[in-house]
Enzyme design. Structure first.
Site, PDB file in Angstrom:
ATOM      1  N   LYS A  43     -38.717 -10.075  14.548  1.00 50.07           N
ATOM      2  CA  LYS A  43     -39.966 -10.983  15.178  1.00 50.07           C
ATOM      3  C   LYS A  43     -40.382 -11.660  13.666  1.00 50.07           C
ATOM      4  O   LYS A  43     -41.385 -10.867  12.810  1.00 50.07           O
ATOM      5  CB  LYS A  43     -40.927  -9.942  15.625  1.00 50.07           C
ATOM      6  CG  LYS A  43     -40.806  -9.635  17.033  1.00 50.07           C
ATOM      7  CD  LYS A  43     -41.938  -8.681  17.558  1.00 50.07           C
ATOM      8  CE  LYS A  43     -41.562  -7.933  18.757  1.00 50.07           C
ATOM      9  NZ  LYS A  43     -42.650  -7.130  19.189  1.00 50.07           N
ATOM     10  N   GLY A  89     -33.059   3.133  19.695  1.00 47.01           N
ATOM     11  CA  GLY A  89     -33.022   1.824  20.339  1.00 47.01           C
ATOM     12  C   GLY A  89     -31.754   1.170  20.007  1.00 47.01           C
ATOM     13  O   GLY A  89     -31.275   0.136  20.866  1.00 47.01           O
ATOM     14  N   ASP A 105     -39.625  -5.399  13.437  1.00 45.91           N
ATOM     15  CA  ASP A 105     -41.035  -5.975  13.696  1.00 45.91           C
ATOM     16  C   ASP A 105     -41.812  -6.016  12.457  1.00 45.91           C
ATOM     17  O   ASP A 105     -41.647  -7.407  11.964  1.00 45.91           O
ATOM     18  CB  ASP A 105     -41.604  -4.941  14.640  1.00 45.91           C
ATOM     19  CG  ASP A 105     -42.866  -5.228  15.303  1.00 45.91           C
ATOM     20  OD1 ASP A 105     -42.898  -6.373  15.428  1.00 45.91           O
ATOM     21  OD2 ASP A 105     -43.661  -4.601  15.415  1.00 45.91           O
ATOM     22  N   GLU A 151     -29.812  -2.038  13.545  1.00 47.68           N
ATOM     23  CA  GLU A 151     -31.123  -1.669  14.352  1.00 47.68           C
ATOM     24  C   GLU A 151     -31.367  -2.541  15.621  1.00 47.68           C
ATOM     25  O   GLU A 151     -30.952  -3.702  15.888  1.00 47.68           O
ATOM     26  CB  GLU A 151     -32.144  -2.047  13.244  1.00 47.68           C
ATOM     27  CG  GLU A 151     -33.486  -1.819  13.594  1.00 47.68           C
ATOM     28  CD  GLU A 151     -34.030  -0.673  13.629  1.00 47.68           C
ATOM     29  OE1 GLU A 151     -33.673   0.008  14.898  1.00 47.68           O
ATOM     30  OE2 GLU A 151     -34.868  -0.139  12.926  1.00 47.68           O
ATOM     31  N   ASP A 152     -32.467  -2.194  16.435  1.00 49.76           N
ATOM     32  CA  ASP A 152     -32.527  -2.870  17.607  1.00 49.76           C
ATOM     33  C   ASP A 152     -33.420  -3.794  17.365  1.00 49.76           C
ATOM     34  O   ASP A 152     -33.276  -5.106  17.691  1.00 49.76           O
ATOM     35  CB  ASP A 152     -32.933  -2.039  18.733  1.00 49.76           C
ATOM     36  CG  ASP A 152     -34.410  -1.127  18.289  1.00 49.76           C
ATOM     37  OD1 ASP A 152     -34.720  -1.279  17.070  1.00 49.76           O
ATOM     38  OD2 ASP A 152     -35.010  -0.465  19.086  1.00 49.76           O
ATOM     39  N   ARG A 200     -34.824   1.698  28.725  1.00 48.93           N
ATOM     40  CA  ARG A 200     -33.701   1.232  27.920  1.00 48.93           C
ATOM     41  C   ARG A 200     -32.397   1.008  28.611  1.00 48.93           C
ATOM     42  O   ARG A 200     -31.571   0.351  27.956  1.00 48.93           O
ATOM     43  CB  ARG A 200     -33.403   2.688  27.156  1.00 48.93           C
ATOM     44  CG  ARG A 200     -34.617   3.094  26.290  1.00 48.93           C
ATOM     45  CD  ARG A 200     -33.839   4.134  25.407  1.00 48.93           C
ATOM     46  NE  ARG A 200     -35.024   4.885  24.291  1.00 48.93           N
ATOM     47  CZ  ARG A 200     -35.504   4.439  23.267  1.00 48.93           C
ATOM     48  NH1 ARG A 200     -35.196   3.188  22.713  1.00 48.93           N
ATOM     49  NH2 ARG A 200     -36.546   5.198  22.577  1.00 48.93           N
ATOM     50  N   PHE A 244     -44.166  -8.004  23.092  1.00 45.83           N
ATOM     51  CA  PHE A 244     -43.480  -6.705  23.143  1.00 45.83           C
ATOM     52  C   PHE A 244     -42.268  -6.759  24.177  1.00 45.83           C
ATOM     53  O   PHE A 244     -42.614  -7.426  25.406  1.00 45.83           O
ATOM     54  CB  PHE A 244     -44.375  -5.515  23.826  1.00 45.83           C
ATOM     55  CG  PHE A 244     -43.775  -4.318  23.764  1.00 45.83           C
ATOM     56  CD1 PHE A 244     -43.814  -3.479  22.520  1.00 45.83           C
ATOM     57  CD2 PHE A 244     -43.538  -3.545  24.915  1.00 45.83           C
ATOM     58  CE1 PHE A 244     -43.059  -2.175  22.607  1.00 45.83           C
ATOM     59  CE2 PHE A 244     -42.751  -2.411  24.989  1.00 45.83           C
ATOM     60  CZ  PHE A 244     -42.901  -1.747  23.752  1.00 45.83           C
ATOM     61  N   ASP A 304     -37.346   0.521  24.785  1.00 45.92           N
ATOM     62  CA  ASP A 304     -37.974   1.137  25.605  1.00 45.92           C
ATOM     63  C   ASP A 304     -39.417   0.887  25.631  1.00 45.92           C
ATOM     64  O   ASP A 304     -39.881   0.271  24.677  1.00 45.92           O
ATOM     65  CB  ASP A 304     -38.014   2.700  25.548  1.00 45.92           C
ATOM     66  CG  ASP A 304     -38.802   3.416  24.073  1.00 45.92           C
ATOM     67  OD1 ASP A 304     -38.799   2.464  22.995  1.00 45.92           O
ATOM     68  OD2 ASP A 304     -39.571   4.158  24.519  1.00 45.92           O
TER      69      ASP A 304
HETATM   70  P1  5GP Z   1     -41.149  -1.900  12.376  1.00 47.23           P
HETATM   71  O1  5GP Z   1     -41.126  -0.882  11.437  1.00 47.23           O
HETATM   72  O2  5GP Z   1     -40.171  -3.128  12.114  1.00 47.23           O
HETATM   73  O3  5GP Z   1     -42.369  -2.372  12.787  1.00 47.23           O
HETATM   74  O4  5GP Z   1     -40.733  -1.310  13.539  1.00 47.23           O
HETATM   75  C1  5GP Z   1     -39.349  -1.159  14.065  1.00 47.23           C
HETATM   76  C2  5GP Z   1     -39.471  -0.358  15.287  1.00 47.23           C
HETATM   77  O5  5GP Z   1     -40.650  -0.667  16.200  1.00 47.23           O
HETATM   78  C3  5GP Z   1     -38.198  -0.637  16.293  1.00 47.23           C
HETATM   79  O6  5GP Z   1     -37.247   0.243  15.962  1.00 47.23           O
HETATM   80  C4  5GP Z   1     -38.646  -0.450  17.610  1.00 47.23           C
HETATM   81  O7  5GP Z   1     -38.508   1.011  17.919  1.00 47.23           O
HETATM   82  C5  5GP Z   1     -40.344  -0.403  17.558  1.00 47.23           C
HETATM   83  N1  5GP Z   1     -40.605  -1.854  17.990  1.00 47.23           N
HETATM   84  C6  5GP Z   1     -40.890  -2.956  17.545  1.00 47.23           C
HETATM   85  N2  5GP Z   1     -41.371  -3.872  18.535  1.00 47.23           N
HETATM   86  C7  5GP Z   1     -40.883  -3.475  19.608  1.00 47.23           C
HETATM   87  C8  5GP Z   1     -40.680  -4.216  20.799  1.00 47.23           C
HETATM   88  O8  5GP Z   1     -41.282  -5.249  21.056  1.00 47.23           O
HETATM   89  N3  5GP Z   1     -40.323  -3.296  21.880  1.00 47.23           N
HETATM   90  C9  5GP Z   1     -39.829  -2.117  21.801  1.00 47.23           C
HETATM   91  N4  5GP Z   1     -39.482  -1.670  22.755  1.00 47.23           N
HETATM   92  N5  5GP Z   1     -40.009  -1.633  20.333  1.00 47.23           N
HETATM   93  C10 5GP Z   1     -40.561  -2.205  19.604  1.00 47.23           C
END
Ligand code: 5GP
Length: 178
Positions: free
Chosen positions: A134, A48, A106, A102-103, A168, A155, A162
């Protein structure tokens, strides 16, 4: 066009590419200042991050390097089940100033694991730049020093992010329509 369909779901435009460009520039300006005289290694987390890394680097005026890593799921032994392994890190990060790019953060679990793994290699410093955070979803404490946007628990797709492989390529960011 402000409403789009990706796979089976509808999305509505929430952040324009102009807004993204302006915030990415602000993040780059802070990094330019904080790392003046240093040579940080940007470590992009695939998939991402690719658009963010690209635009961020174009705004960096300091000396800097880039490399990419990825967490891969693979089948471990029967007792450990599925475990995630950090792959792609070919250079030594010992003594280096590392900025993980990082993108989106979450729950923070991915980034928490990433920092834990990278810290074992004794970098000189370790910071995070994430395009989106977030805050209401965080399950672990992760200090995102450079974040461009704090967003609500929705989301999103676009600008590298994606929905099941698609979206993307979108230059703007879209929220899912519930
Ligand atoms: P975490 O481990 O912080 O819960 O998750 C991070 C990953 O979850 C991100 O790198 C991404 O790939 C995915 N992710 C979390 N929220 C979103 C969202 O709103 N949209 C998308 N496309 N991916 C997300």
């Amino acid at each position: 066009m402000s409403r789009i369909k990706v796979h089976d779901r509808e999305f509505v435009k929430s952040i324009s590419c102009e807004e993204i460009a302006a915030e990415v520039k602000k993040v780059a300006d802070r990094i330019n200042k904080d790392y003046a005289g240093k040579r940080p290694l940007l470590l992009g987390v695939l998939n991402g991050c690719f658009m963010f890394v690209s635009d961020l680097m174009k705004n960096l005026e300091i000396e800097c390097e880039v490399s990419f890593v990825k967490f891969s799921s693979y089948q471990g032994s029967e007792t450990t089940g599925k475990v995630k392994k950090l792959i792609g890190l070919s250079e030594s990060i010992e003594g280096r100033d590392i900025i993980v790019v990082e993108d989106i953060v979450d729950t923070g679990l991915t980034m928490h694991k990433m920092l834990e793994t990278l810290a074992e290699s004794n970098p000189a410093s370790l910071e995070i730049a994430s395009l989106f955070v977030k805050p209401s979803r965080l399950q672990v404490s992760v200090d995102v020093k450079y974040s461009a946007f704090e967003i609500p628990d929705r989301f999103i797709v676009g600008y590298g992010l994606d929905y099941d492989g698609l979206g993307r390529n979108l230059p703007d960011v879209y929220d899912v329509v519930e």
